[in-house]
Design a protein around this motif. Sequence first.
Motif, PDB file in Angstrom:
ATOM      1  N   GLU A  91       0.798  -1.232   0.000  1.00 57.63           N
ATOM      2  CA  GLU A  91       0.000   0.000   0.000  1.00 57.63           C
ATOM      3  C   GLU A  91       0.828   1.279   0.000  1.00 57.63           C
ATOM      4  O   GLU A  91       0.264   2.371  -0.040  1.00 57.63           O
ATOM      5  CB  GLU A  91      -0.926   0.007   1.226  1.00 57.63           C
ATOM      6  CG  GLU A  91      -2.018  -1.035   1.204  1.00 57.63           C
ATOM      7  CD  GLU A  91      -3.064  -0.772   0.121  1.00 57.63           C
ATOM      8  OE1 GLU A  91      -3.433   0.410  -0.080  1.00 57.63           O
ATOM      9  OE2 GLU A  91      -3.498  -1.744  -0.520  1.00 57.63           O
ATOM     10  N   TRP A  92       2.151   1.168   0.027  1.00 58.59           N
ATOM     11  CA  TRP A  92       2.965   2.370   0.187  1.00 58.59           C
ATOM     12  C   TRP A  92       2.783   3.371  -0.953  1.00 58.59           C
ATOM     13  O   TRP A  92       2.928   4.580  -0.772  1.00 58.59           O
ATOM     14  CB  TRP A  92       4.441   2.007   0.322  1.00 58.59           C
ATOM     15  CG  TRP A  92       5.064   1.523  -0.954  1.00 58.59           C
ATOM     16  CD1 TRP A  92       5.039   0.263  -1.451  1.00 58.59           C
ATOM     17  CD2 TRP A  92       5.788   2.302  -1.905  1.00 58.59           C
ATOM     18  NE1 TRP A  92       5.703   0.191  -2.648  1.00 58.59           N
ATOM     19  CE2 TRP A  92       6.180   1.447  -2.951  1.00 58.59           C
ATOM     20  CE3 TRP A  92       6.159   3.647  -1.969  1.00 58.59           C
ATOM     21  CZ2 TRP A  92       6.904   1.882  -4.042  1.00 58.59           C
ATOM     22  CZ3 TRP A  92       6.882   4.095  -3.072  1.00 58.59           C
ATOM     23  CH2 TRP A  92       7.250   3.215  -4.087  1.00 58.59           C
ATOM     24  N   ALA A  93       2.422   2.875  -2.140  1.00 58.98           N
ATOM     25  CA  ALA A  93       2.238   3.773  -3.286  1.00 58.98           C
ATOM     26  C   ALA A  93       0.772   4.020  -3.603  1.00 58.98           C
ATOM     27  O   ALA A  93       0.458   4.642  -4.624  1.00 58.98           O
ATOM     28  CB  ALA A  93       2.947   3.200  -4.508  1.00 58.98           C
ATOM     29  N   ASN A  94      -0.147   3.561  -2.768  1.00 58.80           N
ATOM     30  CA  ASN A  94      -1.577   3.741  -3.008  1.00 58.80           C
ATOM     31  C   ASN A  94      -1.991   5.124  -2.479  1.00 58.80           C
ATOM     32  O   ASN A  94      -2.054   5.336  -1.277  1.00 58.80           O
ATOM     33  CB  ASN A  94      -2.375   2.648  -2.298  1.00 58.80           C
ATOM     34  CG  ASN A  94      -3.864   2.699  -2.638  1.00 58.80           C
ATOM     35  OD1 ASN A  94      -4.352   3.671  -3.228  1.00 58.80           O
ATOM     36  ND2 ASN A  94      -4.589   1.659  -2.267  1.00 58.80           N
ATOM     37  N   PRO A  95      -2.318   6.069  -3.365  1.00 65.69           N
ATOM     38  CA  PRO A  95      -2.631   7.435  -2.909  1.00 65.69           C
ATOM     39  C   PRO A  95      -3.938   7.526  -2.135  1.00 65.69           C
ATOM     40  O   PRO A  95      -4.199   8.544  -1.479  1.00 65.69           O
ATOM     41  CB  PRO A  95      -2.710   8.230  -4.224  1.00 65.69           C
ATOM     42  CG  PRO A  95      -3.080   7.211  -5.254  1.00 65.69           C
ATOM     43  CD  PRO A  95      -2.409   5.936  -4.830  1.00 65.69           C
ATOM     44  N   ALA A  96      -4.757   6.486  -2.188  1.00 63.33           N
ATOM     45  CA  ALA A  96      -6.036   6.510  -1.471  1.00 63.33           C
ATOM     46  C   ALA A  96      -5.913   5.985  -0.052  1.00 63.33           C
ATOM     47  O   ALA A  96      -6.857   6.089   0.726  1.00 63.33           O
ATOM     48  CB  ALA A  96      -7.085   5.693  -2.235  1.00 63.33           C
ATOM     49  N   THR A  97      -4.751   5.427   0.302  1.00 61.43           N
ATOM     50  CA  THR A  97      -4.576   4.877   1.652  1.00 61.43           C
ATOM     51  C   THR A  97      -3.268   5.380   2.261  1.00 61.43           C
ATOM     52  O   THR A  97      -3.117   6.551   2.540  1.00 61.43           O
ATOM     53  CB  THR A  97      -4.606   3.332   1.624  1.00 61.43           C
ATOM     54  OG1 THR A  97      -3.567   2.855   0.734  1.00 61.43           O
ATOM     55  CG2 THR A  97      -5.944   2.822   1.134  1.00 61.43           C
ATOM     56  N   ILE A  98      -2.309   4.489   2.430  1.00 58.42           N
ATOM     57  CA  ILE A  98      -1.048   4.855   3.076  1.00 58.42           C
ATOM     58  C   ILE A  98      -0.234   5.818   2.222  1.00 58.42           C
ATOM     59  O   ILE A  98       0.478   6.680   2.736  1.00 58.42           O
ATOM     60  CB  ILE A  98      -0.227   3.584   3.388  1.00 58.42           C
ATOM     61  CG1 ILE A  98      -0.956   2.725   4.406  1.00 58.42           C
ATOM     62  CG2 ILE A  98       1.159   3.930   3.907  1.00 58.42           C
ATOM     63  CD1 ILE A  98      -0.247   1.436   4.752  1.00 58.42           C
ATOM     64  N   GLY A  99      -0.339   5.680   0.908  1.00 57.12           N
ATOM     65  CA  GLY A  99       0.450   6.522   0.019  1.00 57.12           C
ATOM     66  C   GLY A  99       0.165   7.997   0.151  1.00 57.12           C
ATOM     67  O   GLY A  99       0.988   8.837  -0.246  1.00 57.12           O
ATOM     68  N   ALA A 100      -0.991   8.362   0.699  1.00 56.22           N
ATOM     69  CA  ALA A 100      -1.335   9.776   0.865  1.00 56.22           C
ATOM     70  C   ALA A 100      -0.735  10.369   2.126  1.00 56.22           C
ATOM     71  O   ALA A 100      -0.795  11.588   2.327  1.00 56.22           O
ATOM     72  CB  ALA A 100      -2.853   9.930   0.899  1.00 56.22           C
TER      73      ALA A 100
END
Length: 474
Positions: free
Chosen positions: A278-287
């Motif tokens: 999830e590190w690159a998911n802008p909707a979760t952790i990435g944000a």
Amino acid sequence: MRTQAEVSRPVLRRIRTFVDTAVVASPARFATVIFTSLVLVLTAVLALPIATVERSATPLADALFTAVSTICVTGLSVVDMATHWSTFGTVAILIGLQVGGIGVLTLASMLGLIVSRRLGLRAKLMAASDTNLQRIHAGPVSESQTVKLGDIGGLLSTVAISVLAIELAVTVLITPRLMLAGFDPWAATWQGFYYASSAFTNTGFMPNPEGLEPFETDPWMLGSISIAVILGSLGFPVIFALARLSRGEGRLSVHVKLTLVTTTILFVLGAIAIYALEWANPATIGAQDPAARPMTAGFLSIMTRSGGFSNVNINEMHGSTLLIMDMLMFVGGGSASTAGGIKVTTLAVLFLAALAEARGDENMQAFNRRLPSDVLRLSVSVVLWGATIVAVATIALLVVTDEPMDRVLFDVISAFATCGLSTGVTAEVPDAGKYILAATMWAGRVGTVTLAAALAASQRRQLYTLPEERPIVG
């Protein structure tokens, strides 16, 4: 003319006789009946108009679902827990959290103690069953693996004291943070206790409409909740053993060591997997800020063990992450804890069995101790029953909804493991889906072992041995 006390004595004597008879016949069945009765009582209370802010009766499906989710300390909801219920309804829910968190069989023991005014052998056997479910099955049981019968009185005291002490301590930690966030002292104290109770019982209900959104990356708030969830998920036998060890008494049993080691391994692996996916998911952790992402991954790894709190939108996670969380939720926490799932010791036993088979060892071993084969059979039974419940509930929910498979499976496992995390499916299901999820929560909290024992009419003895023949496996 007889006094009121003299008239009531025969009635109390008949009640004690009835309780003793029911306990002897089947402690697990008796405890399950009590647990189900509590669900029905809370359903009736929550259906009253006084239980809602609008002073209108809550529909039966919603009241029943909330009651089951409360007593099962699950945390799934079909109404807004922060705005739907009045003060009366909220207090009823908080009482339900405490009752559900104590445990099915331990609760039955305490009720039996109230009726009989003493903790006899039968009550001790019931409380012991909650710390070592093998006692409700036939076969030899190693009492050294967990709390002994002579320690049950101390265990029940530890349960009561630990619940009160831990929840008050977490309340003290959370309340100042809520006051700094703008809540007045009374609201901060009330909500702090609500958060503490919900966290220690591994429920996941939140008293404010915005939930953890204002504290999305707050280490103090997330850390306080995590501590309470971890303590609740370890199990009262582990807390009891650690309390004795701190006083220089006794030693850690294999059960305690397996619980602590497996819990730590699952937490680390879960946090790494969630962070990596999830590190690159802008909707979760990435944000989030890069420094906050590891904390969020660790927080979510803890919550999947049965905590139910979330500081990100679960529905926005990748399918691969949801699958990882499915596995973590299915395992759950420690035995005789406020957590659900098949339990970490069950997973540990299966791993040890596979390791022994790979090495060619005749027996399973852990911490220089041999584990009997009946522990493996019980572990396999728990996993099969749990997988069956999840499969049946998932199929049934797919029939009554149009939701995708991964979202439905996630919420079903969350219900079975009494976790409380949701992709949003639960809040959108029709009444039929609410009943399906309620039944799943009930089966998950009562426990597959307790449920199987309650359905068994009596112990079966076989006085002969059949000829042996080996089928081809694998």
